[in-house]
Design a protein around this motif. Structure first.
Motif, PDB file in Angstrom:
ATOM      1  N   ASN A   1      -3.873   8.718   1.771  1.00 20.24           N
ATOM      2  CA  ASN A   1      -2.729   8.138   2.495  1.00 20.24           C
ATOM      3  C   ASN A   1      -3.157   7.152   3.581  1.00 20.24           C
ATOM      4  O   ASN A   1      -2.600   6.067   3.694  1.00 20.24           O
ATOM      5  CB  ASN A   1      -1.907   9.241   3.164  1.00 20.24           C
ATOM      6  N   LEU A   2      -4.123   7.553   4.377  1.00 22.63           N
ATOM      7  CA  LEU A   2      -4.473   6.718   5.532  1.00 22.63           C
ATOM      8  C   LEU A   2      -5.651   5.775   5.227  1.00 22.63           C
ATOM      9  O   LEU A   2      -5.529   4.563   5.379  1.00 22.63           O
ATOM     10  CB  LEU A   2      -4.791   7.614   6.739  1.00 22.63           C
ATOM     11  N   ASN A   3      -6.761   6.351   4.769  1.00 19.63           N
ATOM     12  CA  ASN A   3      -7.918   5.497   4.500  1.00 19.63           C
ATOM     13  C   ASN A   3      -7.612   4.495   3.383  1.00 19.63           C
ATOM     14  O   ASN A   3      -8.014   3.327   3.453  1.00 19.63           O
ATOM     15  CB  ASN A   3      -9.150   6.335   4.112  1.00 19.63           C
ATOM     16  N   GLY A   4      -6.877   4.959   2.358  1.00 20.48           N
ATOM     17  CA  GLY A   4      -6.518   4.063   1.249  1.00 20.48           C
ATOM     18  C   GLY A   4      -5.663   2.903   1.732  1.00 20.48           C
ATOM     19  O   GLY A   4      -5.824   1.764   1.304  1.00 20.48           O
TER      20      GLY A   4
ATOM     21  N   ASN B   1       0.870  -1.182   0.000  1.00 21.97           N
ATOM     22  CA  ASN B   1       0.000   0.000   0.000  1.00 21.97           C
ATOM     23  C   ASN B   1       0.901   1.225   0.000  1.00 21.97           C
ATOM     24  O   ASN B   1       1.365   1.679   1.041  1.00 21.97           O
ATOM     25  CB  ASN B   1      -0.900  -0.023   1.237  1.00 21.97           C
ATOM     26  N   ASN B   2       1.145   1.729  -1.217  1.00 28.01           N
ATOM     27  CA  ASN B   2       2.168   2.765  -1.403  1.00 28.01           C
ATOM     28  C   ASN B   2       1.591   4.103  -1.862  1.00 28.01           C
ATOM     29  O   ASN B   2       2.207   5.144  -1.644  1.00 28.01           O
ATOM     30  CB  ASN B   2       3.187   2.222  -2.441  1.00 28.01           C
ATOM     31  N   ALA B   3       0.402   4.097  -2.480  1.00 25.29           N
ATOM     32  CA  ALA B   3      -0.158   5.342  -3.044  1.00 25.29           C
ATOM     33  C   ALA B   3      -0.217   6.414  -1.964  1.00 25.29           C
ATOM     34  O   ALA B   3      -0.663   6.155  -0.842  1.00 25.29           O
ATOM     35  CB  ALA B   3      -1.543   5.093  -3.625  1.00 25.29           C
ATOM     36  N   GLY B   4       0.250   7.610  -2.309  1.00 22.11           N
ATOM     37  CA  GLY B   4       0.222   8.689  -1.327  1.00 22.11           C
ATOM     38  C   GLY B   4       0.379  10.033  -1.991  1.00 22.11           C
ATOM     39  O   GLY B   4       0.913  10.136  -3.104  1.00 22.11           O
ATOM     40  N   ILE B   5      -0.107  11.066  -1.322  1.00 17.96           N
ATOM     41  CA  ILE B   5       0.026  12.435  -1.832  1.00 17.96           C
ATOM     42  C   ILE B   5       0.478  13.343  -0.690  1.00 17.96           C
ATOM     43  O   ILE B   5       0.390  12.964   0.489  1.00 17.96           O
ATOM     44  CB  ILE B   5      -1.304  12.968  -2.424  1.00 17.96           C
ATOM     45  N   ASN B   6       0.940  14.538  -1.068  1.00 18.95           N
ATOM     46  CA  ASN B   6       1.273  15.550  -0.066  1.00 18.95           C
ATOM     47  C   ASN B   6       0.428  16.774  -0.376  1.00 18.95           C
ATOM     48  O   ASN B   6       0.734  17.518  -1.308  1.00 18.95           O
ATOM     49  CB  ASN B   6       2.768  15.898  -0.136  1.00 18.95           C
ATOM     50  N   ASN B   7      -0.650  16.958   0.337  1.00 21.03           N
ATOM     51  CA  ASN B   7      -1.494  18.122   0.093  1.00 21.03           C
ATOM     52  C   ASN B   7      -2.068  18.618   1.418  1.00 21.03           C
ATOM     53  O   ASN B   7      -3.003  18.040   1.960  1.00 21.03           O
ATOM     54  CB  ASN B   7      -2.614  17.767  -0.895  1.00 21.03           C
ATOM     55  N   GLU B   8      -1.442  19.683   1.938  1.00 21.02           N
ATOM     56  CA  GLU B   8      -1.896  20.239   3.226  1.00 21.02           C
ATOM     57  C   GLU B   8      -3.120  21.122   3.026  1.00 21.02           C
ATOM     58  O   GLU B   8      -3.881  21.348   3.964  1.00 21.02           O
ATOM     59  CB  GLU B   8      -0.765  21.041   3.881  1.00 21.02           C
ATOM     60  N   LYS B   9      -3.300  21.638   1.806  1.00 23.77           N
ATOM     61  CA  LYS B   9      -4.435  22.521   1.551  1.00 23.77           C
ATOM     62  C   LYS B   9      -5.724  21.698   1.493  1.00 23.77           C
ATOM     63  O   LYS B   9      -6.691  21.986   2.187  1.00 23.77           O
ATOM     64  CB  LYS B   9      -4.226  23.294   0.242  1.00 23.77           C
ATOM     65  N   ASN B  10      -5.696  20.650   0.670  1.00 26.78           N
ATOM     66  CA  ASN B  10      -6.843  19.733   0.594  1.00 26.78           C
ATOM     67  C   ASN B  10      -6.549  18.567   1.541  1.00 26.78           C
ATOM     68  O   ASN B  10      -6.328  17.434   1.124  1.00 26.78           O
ATOM     69  CB  ASN B  10      -7.024  19.261  -0.852  1.00 26.78           C
ATOM     70  N   TRP B  11      -6.539  18.890   2.848  1.00 26.61           N
ATOM     71  CA  TRP B  11      -6.019  17.904   3.804  1.00 26.61           C
ATOM     72  C   TRP B  11      -6.925  16.684   3.968  1.00 26.61           C
ATOM     73  O   TRP B  11      -6.459  15.589   4.274  1.00 26.61           O
ATOM     74  CB  TRP B  11      -5.723  18.560   5.149  1.00 26.61           C
ATOM     75  N   GLU B  12      -8.202  16.868   3.704  1.00 28.63           N
ATOM     76  CA  GLU B  12      -9.089  15.703   3.844  1.00 28.63           C
ATOM     77  C   GLU B  12      -8.785  14.658   2.765  1.00 28.63           C
ATOM     78  O   GLU B  12      -8.862  13.451   3.005  1.00 28.63           O
ATOM     79  CB  GLU B  12     -10.547  16.138   3.806  1.00 28.63           C
TER      80      GLU B  12
ATOM     81  N   PRO C   1       1.655  19.020   8.791  1.00 33.23           N
ATOM     82  CA  PRO C   1       0.985  18.381   9.925  1.00 33.23           C
ATOM     83  C   PRO C   1       0.016  17.263   9.540  1.00 33.23           C
ATOM     84  O   PRO C   1      -0.040  16.229  10.217  1.00 33.23           O
ATOM     85  CB  PRO C   1       0.250  19.531  10.612  1.00 33.23           C
ATOM     86  N   VAL C   2      -0.716  17.450   8.440  1.00 36.25           N
ATOM     87  CA  VAL C   2      -1.686  16.406   8.065  1.00 36.25           C
ATOM     88  C   VAL C   2      -0.954  15.212   7.437  1.00 36.25           C
ATOM     89  O   VAL C   2      -1.269  14.056   7.739  1.00 36.25           O
ATOM     90  CB  VAL C   2      -2.778  16.977   7.138  1.00 36.25           C
ATOM     91  N   TYR C   3       0.045  15.501   6.616  1.00 36.17           N
ATOM     92  CA  TYR C   3       0.869  14.408   6.056  1.00 36.17           C
ATOM     93  C   TYR C   3       1.459  13.605   7.215  1.00 36.17           C
ATOM     94  O   TYR C   3       1.434  12.374   7.221  1.00 36.17           O
ATOM     95  CB  TYR C   3       1.968  15.012   5.178  1.00 36.17           C
ATOM     96  N   THR C   4       1.987  14.329   8.223  1.00 34.61           N
ATOM     97  CA  THR C   4       2.564  13.656   9.397  1.00 34.61           C
ATOM     98  C   THR C   4       1.506  12.808  10.100  1.00 34.61           C
ATOM     99  O   THR C   4       1.787  11.669  10.521  1.00 34.61           O
ATOM    100  CB  THR C   4       3.116  14.707  10.394  1.00 34.61           C
ATOM    101  N   ALA C   5       0.291  13.343  10.215  1.00 33.97           N
ATOM    102  CA  ALA C   5      -0.789  12.583  10.879  1.00 33.97           C
ATOM    103  C   ALA C   5      -1.053  11.282  10.133  1.00 33.97           C
ATOM    104  O   ALA C   5      -1.201  10.216  10.739  1.00 33.97           O
ATOM    105  CB  ALA C   5      -2.058  13.429  10.939  1.00 33.97           C
ATOM    106  N   THR C   6      -1.080  11.362   8.790  1.00 33.63           N
ATOM    107  CA  THR C   6      -1.380  10.138   8.022  1.00 33.63           C
ATOM    108  C   THR C   6      -0.247   9.123   8.158  1.00 33.63           C
ATOM    109  O   THR C   6      -0.491   7.932   8.323  1.00 33.63           O
ATOM    110  CB  THR C   6      -1.607  10.441   6.519  1.00 33.63           C
ATOM    111  N   LYS C   7       0.987   9.614   8.121  1.00 37.12           N
ATOM    112  CA  LYS C   7       2.117   8.681   8.162  1.00 37.12           C
ATOM    113  C   LYS C   7       2.298   8.099   9.568  1.00 37.12           C
ATOM    114  O   LYS C   7       2.743   6.958   9.724  1.00 37.12           O
ATOM    115  CB  LYS C   7       3.395   9.367   7.659  1.00 37.12           C
ATOM    116  N   SER C   8       1.939   8.884  10.602  1.00 36.97           N
ATOM    117  CA  SER C   8       1.950   8.357  11.977  1.00 36.97           C
ATOM    118  C   SER C   8       0.848   7.311  12.121  1.00 36.97           C
ATOM    119  O   SER C   8       1.036   6.259  12.742  1.00 36.97           O
ATOM    120  CB  SER C   8       1.689   9.475  12.988  1.00 36.97           C
TER     121      SER C   8
END
Ligand code: NAD
Length: 321
Positions: free
Chosen positions: A107-110, A90-101, A205-212
């Motif tokens: 990143n996380l739900n996927g 499960n590798n798909a991921g993005i970095n978008n703090e503006k569209n954080w949802e 911060p949101v990217y960090t939340a997903t990766k944590s």
């Protein structure tokens, strides 16, 4: 587990790290299912792989990991085509703090969706053959270990201008381009200074939340697999900066939102810590496949220390009841 003869499904496989993982799996004798939302890139890569590895070793399925029905179909198509499934990344991921949802959704739900689907197909206690799941995290993640990182250490590493590079010299005009490989002496100096570890990224911060979340989920579900005897090992990889298109996302306000102003800080960090090539992450996946003792492991990958693992003290082990 030997990779030879196995079937692997990789999300986010059309470019970057996923693309490198696909090639490494094929070179180690696996058949692969490429899952990605990028139609053109996925089709082009599949055609190239057919030429290189022979037709029938790779399939490409257009799929958005945020869509449960599409992902369910993609897993089923893979099993229908190859007759089995042994490895899921499960590798798909993005970095978008503006569209954080959206970032949380991809990143996380996927990743959670992909893990549950993988378990559905692989759990030994439910008639499957067992297997391996690898979830892609990042060094930009919070995790409880020994509490070695003080608040000042965190601020120094995130916001203060980074000290001059210890291990790498920059080539080219852009700050986030290629860095030369460190020699042994450089490695030792860097280790002595400090090897970057898992750490929240102030400007993401949101990217960090997903990766944590990926690390927490993976360690918990790995413990569940052990207790429930699923016969599936579930591990995570946390790389530092990797030379892919994702790094360019920091250059765009539409990705970074209010954190766009930290672009120069992030580039200084890239300069200081260096940038990995995707191949080493792909090799990490092979290591996780081949080492049958690893379950719930957090593999960290940095320029200075290469592939190594987060060590959790007894108080930070997943609770197994
Ligand atoms: P990338 O942008 O090069 O590739 C990401 C791939 O995921 C693309 O092919 C994209 O089309 C695909 N994708 C995006 N959203 C999708 C969706 N909804 N459904 C299906 N596919 C989708 O990025 P990368 O650097 O190769 O990133 C791969 C993973 O590695 C990500 O999870 C990322 O967070 C993680 N990571 C990257 C770095 C880095 O510095 N590049 C560092 C640590 C971790």
């Amino acid at each position: 587990m030997e990779v030879e003869g196995k079937v692997a499904l990789v999300t986010g496989a059309a470019q970057g790290i996923g693309k490198a993982i696909i090639r490494e799996l094929l070179e180690n004798g696996a058949s692969v299912s490429l899952i990605d939302i990028a139609v053109e890139k996925g089709e082009e890569y599949k055609t190239l792989l057919d030429e290189e590895f022979g037709e029938g070793k790779a399939i490409f399925i257009v799929c958005d990991v945020t869509n449960q029905d599409q992902l369910t179909d993609a897993f089923q198509q893979t099993v229908d085509h190859f007759g089995k499934l042994n490895i899921v990344v499960n590798n798909a991921g993005i970095n978008n703090e503006k569209n954080w949802e959206k970032t949380i959704n991809v990143n996380l739900n996927g990743m959670i969706r992909g893990t549950y689907l993988a378990l559905k197909h692989m759990r030994k206690d439910e008639g499957g053959e067992g297997g391996l799941i690898v979830n892609m995290s990042s060094l930009a993640a919070h995790t409880c270990t020994s509490g070695l990182f003080s608040r000042s250490h965190f601020i120094q590493r995130n916001l203060a201008p980074a000290p001059p590079p210890l291990i790498a010299t920059q080539s080219g005009s852009r700050a986030c381009t290629k860095l030369s490989q460190p020699n042994q002496q450089d490695r030792e100096r860097e280790r002595a200074a400090h090897v970057p570890g898992l750490m929240p990224a102030a400007h993401q911060p949101v990217y960090t939340a997903t990766k944590s979340g990926i690390i927490g989920f993976t360690r918990a579900i790995a413990a569940a697999s052990e207790v429930g005897q699923y016969g599936v090992r579930i591990n995570t990889i946390a790389p530092g900066f990797v030379n892919t298109a994702l790094l360019q996302s920091i250059e765009h306000e539409e990705n970074m939102g209010e954190y766009y102003k930290y672009e120069a800080n992030i580039k200084e960090m890239m300069n200081h810590y260096g940038i990995l090539e995707p191949l080493i992450v792909a090799k990490g996946v092979i290591e996780l496949a081949e080492n049958d003792t690893l379950n719930g492991a957090v593999m960290k990958i940095t320029v200075s220390a290469g592939i190594h693992y987060e060590e959790y003290g007894p108080q930070y082990q997943a609770k197994i009841c």
